[in-house]
Write an enzyme that holds these catalytic residues in place. Structure first.
Site, PDB file in Angstrom:
ATOM      1  N   PRO A  10     -13.814 -17.456  36.325  1.00  0.00           N
ATOM      2  CA  PRO A  10     -15.208 -17.859  36.661  1.00  0.00           C
ATOM      3  C   PRO A  10     -16.226 -17.634  35.602  1.00  0.00           C
ATOM      4  O   PRO A  10     -16.295 -16.825  34.873  1.00  0.00           O
ATOM      5  CB  PRO A  10     -15.455 -17.165  38.064  1.00  0.00           C
ATOM      6  CG  PRO A  10     -14.792 -15.806  37.898  1.00  0.00           C
ATOM      7  CD  PRO A  10     -13.285 -16.499  37.089  1.00  0.00           C
ATOM      8  N   ASN A  11     -17.275 -18.844  35.511  1.00  0.00           N
ATOM      9  CA  ASN A  11     -18.268 -18.936  34.915  1.00  0.00           C
ATOM     10  C   ASN A  11     -17.974 -19.061  33.237  1.00  0.00           C
ATOM     11  O   ASN A  11     -19.044 -19.266  32.588  1.00  0.00           O
ATOM     12  CB  ASN A  11     -19.408 -17.495  35.227  1.00  0.00           C
ATOM     13  CG  ASN A  11     -19.612 -17.422  36.458  1.00  0.00           C
ATOM     14  OD1 ASN A  11     -20.182 -18.538  36.987  1.00  0.00           O
ATOM     15  ND2 ASN A  11     -19.404 -16.347  37.246  1.00  0.00           N
ATOM     16  N   ARG A  18     -24.806 -19.621  28.918  1.00  0.00           N
ATOM     17  CA  ARG A  18     -24.831 -18.335  29.774  1.00  0.00           C
ATOM     18  C   ARG A  18     -25.295 -17.196  28.884  1.00  0.00           C
ATOM     19  O   ARG A  18     -24.494 -16.824  28.118  1.00  0.00           O
ATOM     20  CB  ARG A  18     -23.402 -18.121  30.411  1.00  0.00           C
ATOM     21  CG  ARG A  18     -23.142 -17.071  31.266  1.00  0.00           C
ATOM     22  CD  ARG A  18     -21.910 -16.676  31.654  1.00  0.00           C
ATOM     23  NE  ARG A  18     -21.597 -15.706  32.505  1.00  0.00           N
ATOM     24  CZ  ARG A  18     -20.468 -15.082  32.646  1.00  0.00           C
ATOM     25  NH1 ARG A  18     -19.549 -15.411  31.996  1.00  0.00           N
ATOM     26  NH2 ARG A  18     -20.589 -13.830  33.424  1.00  0.00           N
ATOM     27  N   TYR A  23     -23.091 -13.208  25.458  1.00  0.00           N
ATOM     28  CA  TYR A  23     -21.925 -13.933  25.123  1.00  0.00           C
ATOM     29  C   TYR A  23     -21.990 -14.709  24.032  1.00  0.00           C
ATOM     30  O   TYR A  23     -20.760 -15.391  23.628  1.00  0.00           O
ATOM     31  CB  TYR A  23     -21.516 -14.823  26.303  1.00  0.00           C
ATOM     32  CG  TYR A  23     -21.397 -14.085  27.618  1.00  0.00           C
ATOM     33  CD1 TYR A  23     -20.191 -13.001  27.729  1.00  0.00           C
ATOM     34  CD2 TYR A  23     -22.227 -13.775  28.798  1.00  0.00           C
ATOM     35  CE1 TYR A  23     -19.917 -12.266  28.854  1.00  0.00           C
ATOM     36  CE2 TYR A  23     -22.025 -13.272  29.986  1.00  0.00           C
ATOM     37  CZ  TYR A  23     -20.876 -12.332  29.907  1.00  0.00           C
ATOM     38  OH  TYR A  23     -20.616 -11.436  30.958  1.00  0.00           O
ATOM     39  N   ASN A  79      -8.719 -13.795  30.214  1.00  0.00           N
ATOM     40  CA  ASN A  79     -10.201 -13.315  30.488  1.00  0.00           C
ATOM     41  C   ASN A  79     -10.797 -13.813  31.924  1.00  0.00           C
ATOM     42  O   ASN A  79     -10.852 -15.139  32.239  1.00  0.00           O
ATOM     43  CB  ASN A  79     -11.408 -13.989  29.608  1.00  0.00           C
ATOM     44  CG  ASN A  79     -12.589 -13.345  29.779  1.00  0.00           C
ATOM     45  OD1 ASN A  79     -12.933 -12.718  30.784  1.00  0.00           O
ATOM     46  ND2 ASN A  79     -13.394 -13.834  28.920  1.00  0.00           N
ATOM     47  N   ALA A  82     -15.471 -12.177  35.977  1.00  0.00           N
ATOM     48  CA  ALA A  82     -15.932 -11.005  37.114  1.00  0.00           C
ATOM     49  C   ALA A  82     -14.619 -10.853  37.973  1.00  0.00           C
ATOM     50  O   ALA A  82     -14.877  -9.625  38.545  1.00  0.00           O
ATOM     51  CB  ALA A  82     -17.130 -11.633  37.742  1.00  0.00           C
ATOM     52  N   GLU A 103      -5.494  -8.535  28.176  1.00  0.00           N
ATOM     53  CA  GLU A 103      -6.757  -8.809  28.893  1.00  0.00           C
ATOM     54  C   GLU A 103      -7.640  -8.864  27.972  1.00  0.00           C
ATOM     55  O   GLU A 103      -7.997  -8.091  26.813  1.00  0.00           O
ATOM     56  CB  GLU A 103      -6.919  -7.650  29.702  1.00  0.00           C
ATOM     57  CG  GLU A 103      -8.367  -7.553  30.433  1.00  0.00           C
ATOM     58  CD  GLU A 103      -8.638  -6.271  31.060  1.00  0.00           C
ATOM     59  OE1 GLU A 103      -7.456  -5.525  31.226  1.00  0.00           O
ATOM     60  OE2 GLU A 103     -10.050  -6.294  31.568  1.00  0.00           O
ATOM     61  N   HIS A 105     -12.149  -9.390  26.829  1.00  0.00           N
ATOM     62  CA  HIS A 105     -13.443  -9.741  27.194  1.00  0.00           C
ATOM     63  C   HIS A 105     -14.420 -10.014  26.025  1.00  0.00           C
ATOM     64  O   HIS A 105     -14.190  -8.969  25.090  1.00  0.00           O
ATOM     65  CB  HIS A 105     -14.065  -8.529  27.976  1.00  0.00           C
ATOM     66  CG  HIS A 105     -13.159  -8.370  29.385  1.00  0.00           C
ATOM     67  ND1 HIS A 105     -13.469  -9.042  30.474  1.00  0.00           N
ATOM     68  CD2 HIS A 105     -12.489  -7.388  29.540  1.00  0.00           C
ATOM     69  CE1 HIS A 105     -12.647  -8.591  31.476  1.00  0.00           C
ATOM     70  NE2 HIS A 105     -11.665  -7.693  30.778  1.00  0.00           N
ATOM     71  N   ARG A 112     -21.782  -1.783  29.352  1.00  0.00           N
ATOM     72  CA  ARG A 112     -22.831  -2.563  30.159  1.00  0.00           C
ATOM     73  C   ARG A 112     -22.755  -1.877  31.659  1.00  0.00           C
ATOM     74  O   ARG A 112     -22.552  -0.500  31.520  1.00  0.00           O
ATOM     75  CB  ARG A 112     -21.982  -4.005  30.375  1.00  0.00           C
ATOM     76  CG  ARG A 112     -22.240  -4.621  28.994  1.00  0.00           C
ATOM     77  CD  ARG A 112     -21.428  -6.279  29.069  1.00  0.00           C
ATOM     78  NE  ARG A 112     -22.479  -6.959  30.174  1.00  0.00           N
ATOM     79  CZ  ARG A 112     -22.093  -8.235  30.634  1.00  0.00           C
ATOM     80  NH1 ARG A 112     -21.001  -8.750  30.350  1.00  0.00           N
ATOM     81  NH2 ARG A 112     -23.043  -8.786  31.243  1.00  0.00           N
TER      82      ARG A 112
HETATM   83  C1  DQA Z   1     -16.447 -10.924  30.614  1.00  0.00           C
HETATM   84  C2  DQA Z   1     -16.940  -9.626  31.173  1.00  0.00           C
HETATM   85  C3  DQA Z   1     -17.458  -9.682  32.776  1.00  0.00           C
HETATM   86  O1  DQA Z   1     -17.991  -8.470  33.182  1.00  0.00           O
HETATM   87  C4  DQA Z   1     -18.040 -10.841  33.161  1.00  0.00           C
HETATM   88  O2  DQA Z   1     -18.205 -10.931  34.689  1.00  0.00           O
HETATM   89  C5  DQA Z   1     -17.613 -12.200  32.557  1.00  0.00           C
HETATM   90  C6  DQA Z   1     -17.321 -12.050  31.156  1.00  0.00           C
HETATM   91  C7  DQA Z   1     -16.535 -11.122  29.089  1.00  0.00           C
HETATM   92  O3  DQA Z   1     -15.773 -11.915  28.687  1.00  0.00           O
HETATM   93  O4  DQA Z   1     -17.281 -10.229  28.553  1.00  0.00           O
HETATM   94  O5  DQA Z   1     -17.704 -13.256  33.315  1.00  0.00           O
HETATM   95  O6  DQA Z   1     -15.181 -11.062  31.240  1.00  0.00           O
END
Ligand code: DQA
Length: 151
Positions: A10-11, A18, A23, A79, A82, A103, A105, A112
């Site tokens: 998501p997102n 964003r 990011y 990735n 959240a 995984e 990020h 954070r």
């Molecule tokens: C994320 C880190 C997560 O905490 C966050 O909710 C994201 C992006 C990252 O790529 O740094 O959506 O996965």
């Protein structure tokens, strides 16, 4: 050619607009191009996807397990956004599918907010790449290829 599935949760479709201070300015299309270039370097096709829906991600992970067992998929770069911090169902999907998963990020989640420090995915991961910006996707693709070559 064996492929690598790159899944975004998501997102991540909002990359570029964003929170650029966290990011960066690159868009999800830029990430796709970076992944395709990394795939060409290691000789694997890249299947790149994004969904804001947990169940869709679960279905794709199940498909990845079937493809991995059939020998057509090397593994998964994931990735989960959240959902990383909330989803036991994604943990179970990766474990149940039996597909090697790296995984990723973009940000260093450990530097954070405390609610980003725990990952449900890490115990199911073959490796973790955190905090290298979008280059982390390329590192994960290369790591997955090296891991497969070594086993
Ligand atoms: C994320 C880190 C997560 O905490 C966050 O909710 C994201 C992006 C990252 O790529 O740094 O959506 O996965």
């Amino acid at each position: 050619m064996t492929s690598i599935l790159v899944l975004n949760g998501p997102n991540l479709n909002l990359l570029g607009v964003r929170e650029p201070a966290v990011y960066g300015a690159a868009t999800l299309d830029d990430v796709r191009e970076l992944c395709e270039a990394a795939g060409r370097r290691v000789g694997h096709a890249i299947d790149f996807r994004q969904s804001n829906h947990e169940g869709v991600l679960i279905d794709w992970i199940h498909e990845a397990g079937t493809a991995h067992r059939a020998g057509s998929l090397l593994g998964l770069v994931f990735n989960a956004g959240a959902y990383t911090h909330t989803s036991l169902a994604l943990h179970d999907a990766v474990k149940g599918a039996g597909v090697p998963m790296i995984e990723v990020h973009i940000s260093n989640v450990h530097a954070r907010e405390p609610f980003r420090h725990h990952s449900y995915l890490s115990p199911a991961a073959a490796g973790i790449v955190v905090g290298f910006g979008i280059d982390g996707y390329a590192l994960a693709i290369e790591g997955l290829a090296r891991r497969a070559a070594a086993t």
